[in-house]
Design a protein around this motif. Structure first.
Motif: not given
Length: 497
Positions: A108-123, A125-129
């Motif tokens: 994309l032409k702007e920042q993004t992340t990928v958050h794994w909604h409902g997944m139990h994983l280290p912070a 790897a969580d993909g927050g802001p």
């Protein structure tokens, strides 16, 4: 009176009268309803299963690329965003116990992340802001799947831009299978055949076929469109070839809640919610699914019949604000199921599905979260502030209260929780399993038993927030840092502000 003053007063009067007239129209306008008006002339698109590779160490690796494209929804050429394609993304299927890696590229032409909604994983790897991927950049999320079978999803979570990025099409499903060599044989499990992903989103379209963008549509709740897409399909039907069909319902809208049932009122079995299977199937004819929530249902079909999955008004008895301005009285025809003349026999739904061990509330650490306006406990999100420090493996009791005139919902990253009570009473069966997202109408309150296990990181937070994405983008979010006993939280300096 001078002419200029008279003109100004006339303009003010017109604006006031126009505003009053428009406000009166909003109060008396009929609710949105597509019931009986959907043609069901397109086969339901089934998102492809994401390809993966497995290295000698057993790590399963997927690749996702967020990018822009053009989609045909039958309204012309619609500019859209998607993962590995023009709209939505592939379904990632993983298994309990296996190590997973996802390589992510931002096209994309702007920042993004990928958050794994409902997944139990280290912070980390969580993909927050805080985990922004710059345009043209890459990131890797890696973890070991350590949770029971469930329906999860992934979506962007950038600071202040989540609503629009999800609305444009960035979302996909994740299916976690239990341990073993194949899908659970006790429930329908043929992906796209009798185990069907149903990703529901509402959209508005311009006359030219483009999505109506958030700042044109969003009200106090967020975007409320008048057209449903299901897996990116308008007016979809699905050909059924088995006696039982499992529908994995995902509300991937940005603000709208749904109350799913069938057009003939038939009952079905609710077998799973956010965090996995219920202990036993719950026989019902309605299931409420707010933004970000999931529900797995199993419905029986008769040879040759057709029936429509419908969203009934989710809050028909609520106040005027919720009914008229927040979609509480709206109804939609969602998906038509078309049974073949001969159906393959299906095993019956088991009377017992799984064990759901209960968290012990004795000695739980109490906390209170009041949702109002665009804030939690009167504070808006601050990337450099830790709102909650939780000790790993310690049970907490979170009282979440909606003090507002509008509905909110509440999602917690990095864990599953159990509902101890709703409005002071034991939770109903649909809320008896593991959850990660709850819906709260004005004045409602829920007690949640929350326990962060396995992972502690004093430098990197998980999020909790209202999952009405306009509210999240406006600051209705907080940060929880999980530490080992005796540790102090200290956010890493690279977190953006």
């Amino acid at each position: 009176m001078r002419p200029g003053v008279r003109l100004a007063l006339a303009v003010i009067l017109v604006l006031v009268l126009g505003g009053l007239a428009y406000g009166g129209y909003l109060l008396v306008r009929p609710p949105v309803s597509t019931v009986g008006h959907v043609r069901f002339d397109r086969p339901l698109r089934i998102p492809p299963l994401a390809p993966s590779t497995v290295d000698p160490k057993g790590v399963r690796t997927f690749t996702l690329e967020a990018g822009a494209g053009v989609s045909d929804f039958g309204r012309g050429r619609t500019p859209t965003w998607g993962y590995n394609g023009a709209y939505l993304g592939p379904t990632l299927r993983v298994r309990q116990g296996e190590p997973v890696q996802v390589d992510i590229h931002n096209g994309l032409k702007e920042q993004t992340t990928v958050h794994w909604h409902g997944m139990h994983l280290p912070a980390k790897a969580d993909g927050g802001p805080f985990a922004a991927i710059r345009p043209g950049g890459t990131a890797t999320a890696a973890w070991t799947v350590n949770q029971p079978a469930a329906t999860l999803w992934y979506h962007p979570h950038p600071d202040g831009r989540t609503e629009e990025q999800v609305y444009r099409g960035l979302a996909g499903m994740v299916i976690v299978d239990g341990p073993g060599s194949g899908p659970d044989p006790a429930l329908p499990s043929g992906y796209g055949v009798d185990d069907v992903p149903v990703i529901v989103q509402d959209k508005g379209f311009t006359d030219g076929g483009e999505f109506t963008i958030p700042n044109q549509l969003g009200g106090t709740l967020g975007i409320l469109g008048d057209t449903l897409l299901v897996n990116g399909t308008i007016g979809p039907y699905h050909d059924v070839t088995t006696q039982l069909v499992r529908l994995r319902l995902l509300n991937a809208s940005t603000a709208r809640s749904y109350s799913f049932g069938f057009s003939d009122g038939r009952a079905f079995d609710l077998v799973g919610t956010d965090g996995g299977l219920l202990s036993a199937p719950y026989r019902t004819d309605r299931v409420a699914v707010s933004v970000g929530e999931r529900a797995e249902i199993v419905v029986a079909m008769r040879p040759g019949e057709r029936v429509v999955l419908r969203s009934y008004p989710p809050n028909p008895d609520s106040g005027t604000v919720v009914r008229q301005f927040q979609g509480g009285a709206d109804a939609f025809d969602v998906l038509q199921l078309r049974a073949a003349a001969t159906l393959k026999p299906s095993p019956p739904v088991p009377a017992k599905l799984t064990d759901v061990p209960r968290l012990d509330p004795a000695g739980a650490v109490p906390r209170t979260f009041e949702l109002g306006g665009r804030a939690i406990n009167g504070q808006k999100m601050a990337m450099n502030r830790v709102d909650v420090v939780a000790v790993k493996d310690v049970t907490e009791r979170w009282t979440v209260r909606n003090t507002d005139f509008m509905q909110h919902n509440f999602h917690v990253h990095g864990t599953r929780f159990q509902i101890a009570s709703k409005n002071g009473r034991p939770p109903p069966p649909p809320l008896s399993g593991w959850k990660d997202t709850i819906n709260l109408q004005p004045g409602e309150e829920m007690d949640l038993l929350v326990r962060f296990v396995d992972y502690a990181d004093p430098t990197t937070p998980y999020m909790y927030h209202c999952h009405l994405l306009k509210h999240e983008d406006s600051g209705m979010m907080g940060q929880v840092v999980v530490v080992e006993p005796g540790q102090q939280a200290q956010l890493a300096h690279h977190h953006p502000h």
